[in-house]
Design a protein around this motif. Structure first.
Motif, short mmCIF file in Angstrom:
data_model
loop_
_atom_site.label_atom_id
_atom_site.label_comp_id
_atom_site.label_asym_id
_atom_site.label_seq_id
_atom_site.Cartn_x
_atom_site.Cartn_y
_atom_site.Cartn_z
N SER A 7 0.85 -1.19 0.00
CA SER A 7 0.00 0.00 0.00
C SER A 7 0.88 1.24 0.00
O SER A 7 1.99 1.24 0.55
CB SER A 7 -0.89 0.01 1.25
N LEU A 8 0.38 2.33 -0.60
CA LEU A 8 1.09 3.61 -0.54
C LEU A 8 0.96 4.23 0.85
O LEU A 8 1.70 5.14 1.19
CB LEU A 8 0.54 4.57 -1.59
N PRO A 10 1.77 3.83 4.48
CA PRO A 10 2.67 2.99 5.26
C PRO A 10 1.99 2.19 6.36
O PRO A 10 2.29 1.02 6.56
CB PRO A 10 3.68 3.99 5.84
N SER A 11 1.05 2.80 7.08
CA SER A 11 0.41 2.10 8.20
C SER A 11 -0.48 0.95 7.75
O SER A 11 -0.88 0.11 8.55
CB SER A 11 -0.41 3.08 9.04
N ALA A 12 -0.80 0.87 6.44
CA ALA A 12 -1.63 -0.22 5.93
C ALA A 12 -0.81 -1.46 5.60
O ALA A 12 -1.37 -2.53 5.37
CB ALA A 12 -2.40 0.25 4.69
N ASN A 13 0.50 -1.35 5.57
CA ASN A 13 1.38 -2.50 5.31
C ASN A 13 1.65 -3.20 6.64
O ASN A 13 2.58 -2.86 7.36
CB ASN A 13 2.68 -2.02 4.65
#
Length: 112
Positions: A7-8, A10-13
């Protein structure tokens, strides 16, 4: 996993190679595997870029063979090197001819 799966945001990775990336939860042994995964993903991207081959340059270079365009009509070919800026004009019958068209230009008149 490939870079396209990231994901673009960061917190979604949240995972990498099935290992948690949650805050303060990555063990040192997991870190090594995660770094190896990132390196493998980078190499996969590199291989895909190399497979594209030589891109068509915006300026310079030469194209050989037939140029196929989608939805834009035919490709204009001038067999005289002096015709560097020819145009194709499509005008309604009775319209005035273009003023000072570049050498090699084509004017087509059609019914309204």
């Amino acid at each position: 996993m490939s870079f396209s799966a990231y994901s673009l945001t960061p917190s979604a990775n949240l995972t990498l190679a099935g290992l948690s990336l949650a805050e303060n939860s990555t063990a040192l042994a997991s870190y090594n595997n995660q770094m190896r995964q990132i390196m493998a993903d980078g190499k996969e991207l590199s291989n895909q870029v190399v497979a594209i081959g030589n891109p068509l340059l915006l300026t310079g270079g030469m194209v050989t063979g037939n140029i196929i365009r989608s939805g834009c009509g035919g490709h204009y070919y001038a067999n005289d090197a002096s015709h560097t800026g020819p145009r194709i004009y499509t005008l309604v019958d009775g319209s005035a001819a273009p003023t000072s068209p570049p050498a090699g230009s084509l004017v087509i008149y059609h019914a309204a």
